[in-house]
Design an enzyme around this catalytic site. Structure first.
Site, PDB file in Angstrom:
ATOM      1  N   GLY A 231      15.621 -51.908   6.991  1.00  0.00           N
ATOM      2  CA  GLY A 231      16.277 -51.755   8.290  1.00  0.00           C
ATOM      3  C   GLY A 231      16.087 -53.004   9.137  1.00  0.00           C
ATOM      4  N   GLY A 234      11.281 -56.219  13.554  1.00  0.00           N
ATOM      5  CA  GLY A 234      10.168 -57.061  13.164  1.00  0.00           C
ATOM      6  C   GLY A 234       9.475 -56.592  11.913  1.00  0.00           C
ATOM      7  N   GLU A 256      22.703 -51.234   3.698  1.00  0.00           N
ATOM      8  CA  GLU A 256      23.848 -51.172   4.610  1.00  0.00           C
ATOM      9  C   GLU A 256      23.924 -52.429   5.462  1.00  0.00           C
ATOM     10  OE1 GLU A 256      23.416 -47.765   7.090  1.00  0.00           O
ATOM     11  OE2 GLU A 256      21.798 -48.618   8.267  1.00  0.00           O
ATOM     12  N   GLY A 354      22.566 -45.412   8.588  1.00  0.00           N
ATOM     13  CA  GLY A 354      22.501 -44.781   7.284  1.00  0.00           C
ATOM     14  C   GLY A 354      21.102 -44.319   6.922  1.00  0.00           C
TER      15      GLY A 354
END
Length: 460
Positions: A231, A234, A256, A354
């Site tokens: 994702g 940091g 994604e 997602g």
């Protein structure tokens, strides 16, 4: 679908369809539903032109996904009370969130993998689609840039937008992949940006000490040959930068969002993709946001493949990759294992993207793992701390991942596997990785809720 033009007439058709932004937006009428493009493909000159028509129009619905530009949408500056335009987003940037607080931006709850079907079947119509593209090539194709995502839900099929307008920006990176081109024959009008804008630079926060402790619990569980989904933020970027140092090899990419972490991994030599079951050797994504260096790496690079979200985020596709690893950040988790990644009480923070797709898909994978990560506490403005492992999601909080979904929940205090665990085992495991200062209170609440090992009776 329109017929393709002969190569000898492609440039003539381009000239016929070339108009100014002001001319193009004249097709928009009151009550229309208009798509503004996606991510780094949101329109700029067309937005400014539409803002000039604010007082003429009423009940125009604008649909998009994350306003990423460093400047505000012109339509919201022209219509701050949303009297003429209703601005809807399937994800939120910080700017979208601020507009939501002001009452002029609304969230569309989605499962990201389903977005193309929403536009193709569930939304009654799309009147006008406006999107930013790269320059037309000699065959009459415009490259959509690195954000295919759900475009083909409204660029093709039975619910194809009635009018399609492209805004040409020569600074748009050229993507390789599936569905990355739109032919001049499919376009109604072409607008050329007067002052081409640079791609928005999205900088991930630097990992703090808590992030680094969380990352350690994740990295030690990643095996050679894993396919990665990281994702934004940091923590994922730090994990990407540390994998090579940890000696992990032959990683693949299927994500994604294509972020700078993957560029770091590639440059450090730990990404080869040769162990992937699908798209071997290729770095697959459905949209990209990050640094200019990342856009330069992606530009016209065939090992980086942009594909529609209903393929990239498909649970079966994800699950078909052996040793799939998904790493995402969350906002809080309750002692049943219900995860909130979207809201603070009633205030919407950001879309779920997602997250559910990859949590479910990763666990379906042979040897797959998903990690949902959060610090154990949040320090409030007054300096006090609150636990992010809570007895129950508070009123207004969104349940992004139901309690049946999570595999590993990770804090700086450890990683716990919730799969196959009873209610009291879940509570015990989650409390074990909470901040010690809150553990006794959490045990008492678990007992009152009938979630503790000594009793299943609710006394709350």
């Amino acid at each position: 679908m329109a017929n393709f033009y002969k190569l000898s007439t492609v440039q003539e058709e381009y000239k016929k369809k070339l108009v100014t932004a002001d001319e193009a937006v004249k097709v928009i009428k009151s009550g229309d539903r208009v798509h503004y493009g996606l991510f780094n493909g949101l329109v700029v000159d067309l937005d400014k032109a539409l803002a000039k028509r604010t007082e003429e129009l009423k009940d125009v619905i604008i649909m998009t996904t994350i306003w990423a530009w460093p400047f505000p949408p012109a339509i919201l500056e022209a219509d701050p009370k949303a009297e003429h335009f209703k601005y809807l987003s399937t994800q939120f940037s910080a700017r979208d969130r601020n507009y939501n607080k002001q009452g002029c931006c609304w969230y569309i709850p989605v499962q990201f993998r389903e977005n193309p079907k929403y536009w193709a079947e569930s939304v009654e119509r799309m009147d006008v689609a406006m999107l930013q593209v790269g320059p037309m090539d000699k065959w009459g194709n415009f490259n959509l840039g690195p954000q295919v995502a759900e475009y083909w839900g409204f660029l093709g099929g039975k619910n194809r937008a009635k009018k399609i307008i492209v805004e040409v920006n020569p600074k748009q990176p050229k993507a390789h992949g599936v569905g990355v081109s739109l032919n001049i024959s499919e376009v109604d009008m072409v607008v050329e940006q007067q002052e081409p804008v640079d791609m928005p630079v999205i900088k991930a926060k630097e990992a703090n000490e808590t992030d680094k402790k969380i990352a350690k619990h994740v990295i030690e569980r990643i095996r050679d040959g894993s396919t990665m989904q990281l994702g934004v933020g940091g923590l994922p970027n730090y994990i990407g930068s540390q994998l090579a140092e940890a000696g992990v090899q032959d990683l693949g990419v299927h994500s994604e969002m294509f972020v700078d972490a993957y560029l770091k991994m590639y440059e450090q030599g730990c990404v080869t993709g040769k162990k992937k079951n699908l798209n071997k050797g290729q770095m697959v994504h459905t949209f990209c946001q990050g640094s200019q260096e990342l856009y330069d790496f992606l530009d016209d690079n065939p090992i980086v493949q942009d594909m529609p979200v209903d393929y990239v985020n498909d649970i079966g596709v994800i699950g078909s990759q052996d040793n799939f690893v998904s790493v995402n950040s969350i906002l809080q988790v309750d002692i049943q294992g219900q995860v909130n990644s979207e809201s603070a009480k009633w205030q919407h923070i950001g879309g779920n993207g997602g997250q559910v797709d990859f949590v479910l898909g990763a666990y379906k994978s042979n040897g797959g793992q998903s990690f949902l990560c959060t610090p154990s506490t949040l320090t409030k403005k007054d300096g006090t701390k609150e636990s992010l492992i809570v007895p129950r999601l508070m009123e207004g909080a969104t349940c992004t991942v139901p309690r049946t979904g999570p595999h590993f929940i990770v804090t700086e205090n450890g990683a716990v596997n919730l799969k196959g665990r009873s209610m009291w085992e879940r509570a015990e495991l989650l409390i074990s990785i909470a901040d010690p200062a809150f553990q006794d209170d959490l045990v008492r609440e678990a007992e009152r809720m009938g979630l503790w090992k000594t009793c299943s009776k609710v006394t709350y």
